[in-house]
Design a protein around this motif. Structure first.
Motif, mmCIF file in Angstrom:
data_model
loop_
_atom_site.group_PDB
_atom_site.id
_atom_site.type_symbol
_atom_site.label_atom_id
_atom_site.label_comp_id
_atom_site.label_asym_id
_atom_site.label_seq_id
_atom_site.Cartn_x
_atom_site.Cartn_y
_atom_site.Cartn_z
ATOM 1 N N ILE A 163 0.853 -1.210 0.000
ATOM 2 C CA ILE A 163 0.000 0.000 0.000
ATOM 3 C C ILE A 163 0.884 1.255 0.000
ATOM 4 N N MET A 164 1.599 1.449 -1.102
ATOM 5 C CA MET A 164 2.436 2.628 -1.250
ATOM 6 C C MET A 164 1.631 3.700 -1.988
ATOM 7 N N ILE A 165 1.361 4.783 -1.261
ATOM 8 C CA ILE A 165 0.497 5.840 -1.803
ATOM 9 C C ILE A 165 1.393 6.966 -2.309
ATOM 10 N N PRO A 166 1.319 7.284 -3.601
ATOM 11 C CA PRO A 166 2.211 8.330 -4.116
ATOM 12 C C PRO A 166 1.727 9.733 -3.714
ATOM 13 N N ASP A 167 2.591 10.720 -3.918
ATOM 14 C CA ASP A 167 2.211 12.111 -3.664
ATOM 15 C C ASP A 167 1.085 12.519 -4.626
ATOM 16 N N ASP A 168 0.326 13.539 -4.211
ATOM 17 C CA ASP A 168 -0.814 13.975 -5.033
ATOM 18 C C ASP A 168 -0.391 14.375 -6.449
ATOM 19 N N GLY A 169 0.829 14.892 -6.574
ATOM 20 C CA GLY A 169 1.252 15.396 -7.887
ATOM 21 C C GLY A 169 1.779 14.327 -8.840
ATOM 22 N N TYR A 170 1.878 13.085 -8.355
ATOM 23 C CA TYR A 170 2.545 12.039 -9.160
ATOM 24 C C TYR A 170 1.787 11.737 -10.464
ATOM 25 N N LEU A 171 0.510 11.361 -10.342
ATOM 26 C CA LEU A 171 -0.225 10.992 -11.550
ATOM 27 C C LEU A 171 -0.378 12.188 -12.498
ATOM 28 N N PRO A 172 -0.692 13.410 -11.988
ATOM 29 C CA PRO A 172 -0.736 14.553 -12.906
ATOM 30 C C PRO A 172 0.602 14.778 -13.630
ATOM 31 N N ALA A 173 1.703 14.574 -12.922
ATOM 32 C CA ALA A 173 3.014 14.753 -13.568
ATOM 33 C C ALA A 173 3.220 13.707 -14.667
ATOM 34 N N LEU A 174 2.793 12.476 -14.402
ATOM 35 C CA LEU A 174 2.935 11.422 -15.420
ATOM 36 C C LEU A 174 2.039 11.709 -16.635
ATOM 37 N N ARG A 175 0.834 12.215 -16.349
ATOM 38 C CA ARG A 175 -0.076 12.552 -17.452
ATOM 39 C C ARG A 175 0.546 13.625 -18.362
ATOM 40 N N ALA A 176 1.069 14.670 -17.706
ATOM 41 C CA ALA A 176 1.665 15.776 -18.469
ATOM 42 C C ALA A 176 2.869 15.275 -19.271
ATOM 43 N N MET A 177 3.652 14.409 -18.663
ATOM 44 C CA MET A 177 4.843 13.875 -19.323
ATOM 45 C C MET A 177 4.449 13.017 -20.530
ATOM 46 N N ALA A 178 3.435 12.184 -20.334
ATOM 47 C CA ALA A 178 2.963 11.318 -21.424
ATOM 48 C C ALA A 178 2.505 12.190 -22.598
ATOM 49 N N ASP A 179 1.785 13.254 -22.302
ATOM 50 C CA ASP A 179 1.299 14.138 -23.370
ATOM 51 C C ASP A 179 2.469 14.819 -24.083
ATOM 52 N N ARG A 180 3.422 15.273 -23.293
ATOM 53 C CA ARG A 180 4.584 15.990 -23.867
ATOM 54 C C ARG A 180 5.381 15.093 -24.814
ATOM 55 N N HIS A 181 5.489 13.828 -24.470
ATOM 56 C CA HIS A 181 6.346 12.920 -25.245
ATOM 57 C C HIS A 181 5.560 12.009 -26.186
ATOM 58 N N GLY A 182 4.255 12.195 -26.269
ATOM 59 C CA GLY A 182 3.452 11.341 -27.153
ATOM 60 C C GLY A 182 3.393 9.894 -26.685
ATOM 61 N N LEU A 183 3.291 9.684 -25.371
ATOM 62 C CA LEU A 183 3.217 8.336 -24.805
ATOM 63 C C LEU A 183 1.806 8.058 -24.297
ATOM 64 N N LEU A 184 1.475 6.801 -24.148
ATOM 65 C CA LEU A 184 0.200 6.445 -23.533
ATOM 66 C C LEU A 184 0.399 6.298 -22.027
ATOM 67 N N LEU A 185 -0.617 6.685 -21.278
ATOM 68 C CA LEU A 185 -0.590 6.470 -19.832
ATOM 69 C C LEU A 185 -1.540 5.311 -19.514
ATOM 70 N N VAL A 186 -0.971 4.250 -18.946
ATOM 71 C CA VAL A 186 -1.751 3.052 -18.593
ATOM 72 C C VAL A 186 -1.814 2.961 -17.077
ATOM 73 N N LEU A 187 -3.017 2.877 -16.532
ATOM 74 C CA LEU A 187 -3.153 2.717 -15.080
ATOM 75 C C LEU A 187 -3.675 1.320 -14.774
ATOM 76 N N ASP A 188 -2.931 0.617 -13.938
ATOM 77 C CA ASP A 188 -3.338 -0.703 -13.475
ATOM 78 C C ASP A 188 -4.171 -0.510 -12.208
ATOM 79 N N GLU A 189 -5.494 -0.591 -12.399
ATOM 80 C CA GLU A 189 -6.424 -0.414 -11.266
ATOM 81 C C GLU A 189 -6.996 -1.772 -10.833
ATOM 82 N N VAL A 190 -6.229 -2.819 -11.065
ATOM 83 C CA VAL A 190 -6.710 -4.166 -10.717
ATOM 84 C C VAL A 190 -7.018 -4.257 -9.220
#
Ligand SMILES: Cc1ncc(COP(=O)(O)O)c(C=O)c1O
Length: 413
Positions: free
Chosen positions: A214-241
């Motif tokens: 149960i490692m909970i990331p900082d609030d800014g983690y997912l938004p930062a990954l989203r922005a990065m994915a958009d900047r570099h033309g990558l897909l963001l995949v979230l494993d919500e299993v």
């Protein structure tokens, strides 16, 4: 809960590595208990002892054991039609897909039978979408296919998903690992940025790492990954299993962060214990799966779809999801009070009903004593007790579980 005095039995069996049947492959170090009946948060073993289930079959029995509406739906559907294959339309599967995409980012769903298979579908979709998109872009002809994932992540045990998984113990003995994955520290967006190369196609993470304790990331983690994915033309995949379907107090854990992924996977509690996984994606990405490009004999059968529809109805329409945040806050509070009383407790954390009690010492022994006193938990990473109670858990049951844990910790000094 239960009878006292089974301490030690657990250790004997775990250390012997034995199962109860020599005919089973030895993939599990099973605890020496066999359950024969379940109702709500309670389980009964074959000697009649009762247990409080604060693990829910590893986050599967989110509505408790044998939720009546799901049992009724399974019974009714089993008498009508169990399986037809995906060669034909399956109206219940279509209805389920519609229900799942309503109220989330996704437009389309692919059904399979487990979390690993859902992640396999996601990884295949990443490759297919990226290759189609980049076709004709000369600079990228070498092909983008790599997926950046996190150290200590868990994405499954098929050959692709164990390569995606960031845990050596899961990968050991399976060389050569499938190429195409890079692992970086979790909760460090800059580490992801540094790992991006011309071959990178996607970033894939759990919104909260479950198996890692149960490692909970900082609030800014997912938004930062989203922005990065958009900047570099990558897909963001979230494993919500593990995090999805209300476990953290929102239908999907990423909804706490305000961002949306391109692809998301789910499984575990989707059909309340019948095997079902799903890979969800936006229209733009999902379009890359055309007839024959992927498939599953069992994915989304009428029987499992009926169970999942009944599950979603109880979760969403009967107020179960609405109660999770408050229940989680209550349990977290009670566990924090435990931390005050026991030096052995190093940290307590959680979101919704996905919680952890991290100890300063090995947790395996504590887990065995909890079992002997009628409380089911799991041990992660050696020192973390993980709590995943049913989302239907009552305040009284939470008090009982905390009291058992309190007693076990007291007796362990
Ligand atoms: C985050 C995550 N992804 C994938 C999986 C694999 O799911 P399954 O065991 O259904 O293949 C799990 C299982 O615990 C998980 O927690």
């Amino acid at each position: 809960m239960g009878r006292e005095g089974c301490v030690g039995v657990h250790d004997r069996t775990v250390r012997s590595g034995g199962g109860s049947s020599a005919a089973l492959m030895g993939t599990y170090a099973r605890l020496p208990v066999a359950f024969v009946r379940g109702e709500g948060t309670r389980l009964w073993d074959d000697t009649g002892r009762v247990y409080l289930d604060f693990l829910s079959g590893i986050g599967v029995n989110n509505l408790g054991h044998c939720p009546p509406a799901v049992v009724a739906a399974i019974r009714e559907q089993a008498g009508l039609l169990i399986h037809t294959s995906n060669l034909y339309r399956i109206p219940l599967q279509e209805k389920l897909a519609q229900r799942l995409v309503e109220g989330c980012f996704a437009d389309r769903v692919f059904f399979c039978n487990s979390g690993a298979e859902a992640n396999e579908a996601a990884i295949k979709l990443v490759r297919r979408y990226t290759q189609e998109r980049d076709k004709g872009r000369e600079r990228l002809q070498s092909g983008r296919f790599e997926v950046i994932t996190a150290i200590n992540s868990f994405h499954g045990r098929t050959l692709a998903t164990l390569a995606a998984t960031g845990q050596e113990k899961v990968q050991r003995g399976y060389d050569p690992l499938m190429p195409g994955f890079r692992h970086v520290p979790y909760n460090q967006p800059e580490a992801v940025e540094r790992a991006i190369t011309p071959a990178t196609a996607a970033i894939m993470v759990e919104p909260i790492q479950g198996e890692a304790g149960i490692m909970i990331p900082d609030d800014g983690y997912l938004p930062a990954l989203r922005a990065m994915a958009d900047r570099h033309g990558l897909l963001l995949v979230l494993d919500e299993v593990q995090t999805g379907l209300g476990r953290t107090g929102r239908m999907w854990c990423h909804q706490w962060s305000g961002i949306t992924p391109d692809i998301m996977t789910t499984a575990k509690s989707l059909a309340s214990g019948l095997p079902m996984g799903a890979c969800l994606a936006t229209e733009e990405v999902a379009r890359s799966f055309s007839p024959g490009s992927h498939g599953s004999t069992f994915g989304g059968t009428p029987l499992v779809s009926a169970a999942a529809l009944a599950t979603l109805e109880v979760l969403l329409d009967q107020g179960v999801l609405a109660g999770v945040e408050a229940k989680g806050a209550y349990l977290l509070d009670r566990l924090r009070a435990l931390q005050q009383r026991h030096e052995m407790v190093k940290a307590v954390r959680g979101r919704g009903l996905m919680l952890a009690v991290e100890l300063n010492s090995p947790a395996e022994e504590i887990l065995g004593v909890c079992l002997s006193r009628g409380l089911l938990l799991s041990c992660q990473m050696g020192t973390v007790l993980r709590l995943l109670p049913p989302l239907t858990v009552t305040q009284e049951e939470m008090d009982q579980a905390v009291a058992i844990l309190d007693g076990v910790l007291t007796d362990s000094y």
